[in-house]
Design an enzyme around this catalytic site. Structure first.
Site, PDB file in Angstrom:
ATOM      1  N   SER A  18       0.834  -1.220   0.000  1.00 22.70           N
ATOM      2  CA  SER A  18       0.000   0.000   0.000  1.00 22.70           C
ATOM      3  C   SER A  18       0.862   1.261   0.000  1.00 22.70           C
ATOM      4  CB  SER A  18      -0.948   0.003   1.214  1.00 22.70           C
ATOM      5  OG  SER A  18      -0.279   0.417   2.381  1.00 22.70           O
ATOM      6  N   SER A 143      11.759   9.570   7.761  1.00 19.89           N
ATOM      7  CA  SER A 143      10.666  10.541   7.896  1.00 19.89           C
ATOM      8  C   SER A 143      11.287  11.852   8.358  1.00 19.89           C
ATOM      9  CB  SER A 143       9.691  10.022   8.966  1.00 19.89           C
ATOM     10  OG  SER A 143       8.800  11.032   9.363  1.00 19.89           O
ATOM     11  N   TYR A 156       7.833   6.167  17.477  1.00 26.18           N
ATOM     12  CA  TYR A 156       8.041   6.264  16.020  1.00 26.18           C
ATOM     13  C   TYR A 156       9.280   7.108  15.734  1.00 26.18           C
ATOM     14  CZ  TYR A 156       6.896   7.376  11.100  1.00 26.18           C
ATOM     15  OH  TYR A 156       6.922   7.544   9.730  1.00 26.18           O
ATOM     16  N   LYS A 160      12.835   5.965  13.907  1.00 31.59           N
ATOM     17  CA  LYS A 160      13.358   6.609  12.693  1.00 31.59           C
ATOM     18  C   LYS A 160      14.718   7.267  12.979  1.00 31.59           C
ATOM     19  CE  LYS A 160       9.879   5.679   9.849  1.00 31.59           C
ATOM     20  NZ  LYS A 160      10.015   4.693   8.774  1.00 31.59           N
ATOM     21  N   THR A 191      -1.406   8.605   2.566  1.00 36.33           N
ATOM     22  CA  THR A 191      -1.499   7.131   2.609  1.00 36.33           C
ATOM     23  C   THR A 191      -2.328   6.737   3.829  1.00 36.33           C
ATOM     24  OG1 THR A 191       0.361   6.756   4.093  1.00 36.33           O
ATOM     25  CG2 THR A 191       0.896   7.010   1.753  1.00 36.33           C
TER      26      THR A 191
HETATM   27  N1  NAP Z   1       2.593   8.641   4.807  1.00 38.89           N
HETATM   28  C1  NAP Z   1       3.368   9.508   5.430  1.00 38.89           C
HETATM   29  O1  NAP Z   1       2.939  10.639   5.732  1.00 38.89           O
HETATM   30  C2  NAP Z   1       4.796   9.140   5.768  1.00 38.89           C
HETATM   31  C3  NAP Z   1       5.649  10.168   6.169  1.00 38.89           C
HETATM   32  C4  NAP Z   1       6.966   9.859   6.494  1.00 38.89           C
HETATM   33  C5  NAP Z   1       7.409   8.560   6.407  1.00 38.89           C
HETATM   34  N2  NAP Z   1       6.567   7.569   6.010  1.00 38.89           N
HETATM   35  C6  NAP Z   1       7.105   6.196   5.958  1.00 38.89           C
HETATM   36  O2  NAP Z   1       6.792   5.610   4.722  1.00 38.89           O
HETATM   37  C7  NAP Z   1       6.779   4.190   4.860  1.00 38.89           C
HETATM   38  C8  NAP Z   1       5.535   3.622   4.164  1.00 38.89           C
HETATM   39  O3  NAP Z   1       4.371   4.066   4.844  1.00 38.89           O
HETATM   40  P1  NAP Z   1       3.019   4.489   4.098  1.00 38.89           P
HETATM   41  O4  NAP Z   1       2.829   5.917   4.336  1.00 38.89           O
HETATM   42  O5  NAP Z   1       3.013   3.968   2.718  1.00 38.89           O
HETATM   43  O6  NAP Z   1       1.957   3.725   5.045  1.00 38.89           O
HETATM   44  P2  NAP Z   1       0.991   2.476   4.785  1.00 38.89           P
HETATM   45  O7  NAP Z   1       0.109   2.728   3.626  1.00 38.89           O
HETATM   46  O8  NAP Z   1       0.383   2.182   6.113  1.00 38.89           O
HETATM   47  O9  NAP Z   1       2.006   1.317   4.374  1.00 38.89           O
HETATM   48  C9  NAP Z   1       2.796   0.638   5.308  1.00 38.89           C
HETATM   49  C10 NAP Z   1       3.380  -0.598   4.664  1.00 38.89           C
HETATM   50  O10 NAP Z   1       4.187  -1.305   5.637  1.00 38.89           O
HETATM   51  C11 NAP Z   1       3.753  -2.670   5.676  1.00 38.89           C
HETATM   52  N3  NAP Z   1       3.889  -3.216   7.025  1.00 38.89           N
HETATM   53  C12 NAP Z   1       3.388  -2.707   8.179  1.00 38.89           C
HETATM   54  N4  NAP Z   1       3.648  -3.541   9.208  1.00 38.89           N
HETATM   55  C13 NAP Z   1       4.334  -4.595   8.681  1.00 38.89           C
HETATM   56  C14 NAP Z   1       4.864  -5.801   9.226  1.00 38.89           C
HETATM   57  N5  NAP Z   1       4.739  -6.116  10.539  1.00 38.89           N
HETATM   58  N6  NAP Z   1       5.485  -6.670   8.398  1.00 38.89           N
HETATM   59  C15 NAP Z   1       5.597  -6.394   7.069  1.00 38.89           C
HETATM   60  N7  NAP Z   1       5.121  -5.277   6.500  1.00 38.89           N
HETATM   61  C16 NAP Z   1       4.491  -4.383   7.298  1.00 38.89           C
HETATM   62  C17 NAP Z   1       2.279  -2.642   5.246  1.00 38.89           C
HETATM   63  O11 NAP Z   1       1.874  -3.872   4.651  1.00 38.89           O
HETATM   64  P3  NAP Z   1       0.983  -5.022   5.338  1.00 38.89           P
HETATM   65  O12 NAP Z   1      -0.085  -4.363   6.146  1.00 38.89           O
HETATM   66  O13 NAP Z   1       0.483  -5.797   4.154  1.00 38.89           O
HETATM   67  O14 NAP Z   1       1.942  -5.812   6.159  1.00 38.89           O
HETATM   68  C18 NAP Z   1       2.307  -1.562   4.168  1.00 38.89           C
HETATM   69  O15 NAP Z   1       2.698  -2.118   2.927  1.00 38.89           O
HETATM   70  C19 NAP Z   1       6.825   3.915   6.372  1.00 38.89           C
HETATM   71  O16 NAP Z   1       8.145   3.538   6.740  1.00 38.89           O
HETATM   72  C20 NAP Z   1       6.496   5.267   6.981  1.00 38.89           C
HETATM   73  O17 NAP Z   1       7.075   5.432   8.257  1.00 38.89           O
HETATM   74  C21 NAP Z   1       5.269   7.835   5.691  1.00 38.89           C
END
Ligand code: NAP
Length: 266
Positions: A18, A143, A156, A160, A191
């Site tokens: 996702s 992040s 969190y 990070k 997301t």
């Molecule tokens: N969105 C933001 O604003 C933002 C900002 C800064 C950094 N980030 C970073 O971007 C990265 C991706 O996040 P996103 O925003 O795309 O959020 P997201 O849509 O919630 O995606 C998170 C992903 O991590 C996987 N995941 C979670 N727990 C897991 C586990 N125990 N084992 C294996 N996979 C796991 C989920 O897949 P499953 O549920 O299928 O396991 C999903 O594919 C993260 O590291 C997040 O900290 C996001």
């Protein structure tokens, strides 16, 4: 052109089911990369695979990053069956929405396990073959919170920050051997991160935050991030005005302490 950097590279990407991971997969597939994709949910990974420009150049390896034995098993399997791997994009992660006073230490451990320990365990698994070949690229999804702590993100932010310490050291050790390390620091990206974020008792928040909802699209982030990675940048900051927080903390820490104390919106 960024796309030529990825053409036929073998790339293992976590968190592909996702959000940011899914968007990175779509762009990388358009660029001609061979993808190995992982997360817990096999059905969502299959949906990601089917949506790619080249689904035939994509293999699925489900993994649970909260389970160290499973991480060891799957990473050994990937290396044996698909190796050598040219690039690891350690993208998977979970966020947090609660105050320190309300957060069980078990939740802090869970955040560290998924966001930090599993992340570095996979990198360590791939490192020997990269050193042997004198090439490889580690790409780490941190992040803005990897540079500064904000309310309701203690565990969190800690996970990070830990990534920066580890990968700055790894880069210093392995850059002379031809291995690159890029850390990406996004701001707010649209997301499900806030919906999946853990509250103090470990249950998900189940709510979309206003700031996340108004954030940059994952597709935009993917294009910008992959451009920076292809240029071999060491750190990349992508997002809206929240990115300024990194510079404010670095050059005017007194102002950061004042702003963050009064920061109310998650
Ligand atoms: N969105 C933001 O604003 C933002 C900002 C800064 C950094 N980030 C970073 O971007 C990265 C991706 O996040 P996103 O925003 O795309 O959020 P997201 O849509 O919630 O995606 C998170 C992903 O991590 C996987 N995941 C979670 N727990 C897991 C586990 N125990 N084992 C294996 N996979 C796991 C989920 O897949 P499953 O549920 O299928 O396991 C999903 O594919 C993260 O590291 C997040 O900290 C996001």
């Amino acid at each position: 052109m960024a796309s030529s950097y990825y053409q036929n590279k073998k790339i293992w990407l976590t968190g592909a089911s996702s959000g940011i991971g899914e968007a990175l997969c779509k762009t990388l597939s358009e660029y001609g990369a061979f993808l190995i994709i992982s997360s817990r949910n096999g059905e969502s990974l299959e949906a990601t695979r089917k949506s790619l420009a080249h689904p035939e150049k994509c293999k699925i390896y489900p993994i649970d990053l909260s389970n160290p034995e499973n991480v060891e098993k799957v990473s050994s399997l990937v290396l044996k069956a698909e190796g050598p791997i040219d690039m690891l994009i350690n993208n998977a992660g979970i966020s947090q929405r609660d105050y320190v006073i309300n957060t069980a230490t078990e939740v802090d451990r869970q955040l560290m396990e998924v966001n930090y320990f599993a992340n570095i365990a996979i990198a360590k698994k791939l490192l020997p073959s990269m050193l042997e070949r004198g090439s490889g690229h580690f790409v780490i999804m941190s992040s803005v919170t990897g540079h500064l702590g904000t309310p309701m993100r203690s565990g969190y932010a800690a996970s990070k920050h830990a990534l920066h310490g580890f990968y700055d050291s790894l880069r210093a050790e392995t850059e002379p051997n031809g291995i690159k390390t890029t850390i990406i620091c996004p701001g707010y990206i649209q997301t499900n991160i806030s919906i999946n974020a853990l509250t103090g008792d470990g249950s998900p928040q189940n709510k979309m935050d206003e700031n996340t909802n108004k954030g940059m699209t994952p597709n935009n982030l993917a294009i910008k991030a992959l451009n920076g990675v292809a240029k071999g940048k060491k750190e990349i900051y992508i997002g809206g005005k929240e990115i300024l927080g990194i510079y404010i903390k670095r050059y005017m820490p007194w102002l950061y302490y004042r702003i963050i104390r009064n920061y109310k919106k998650p």
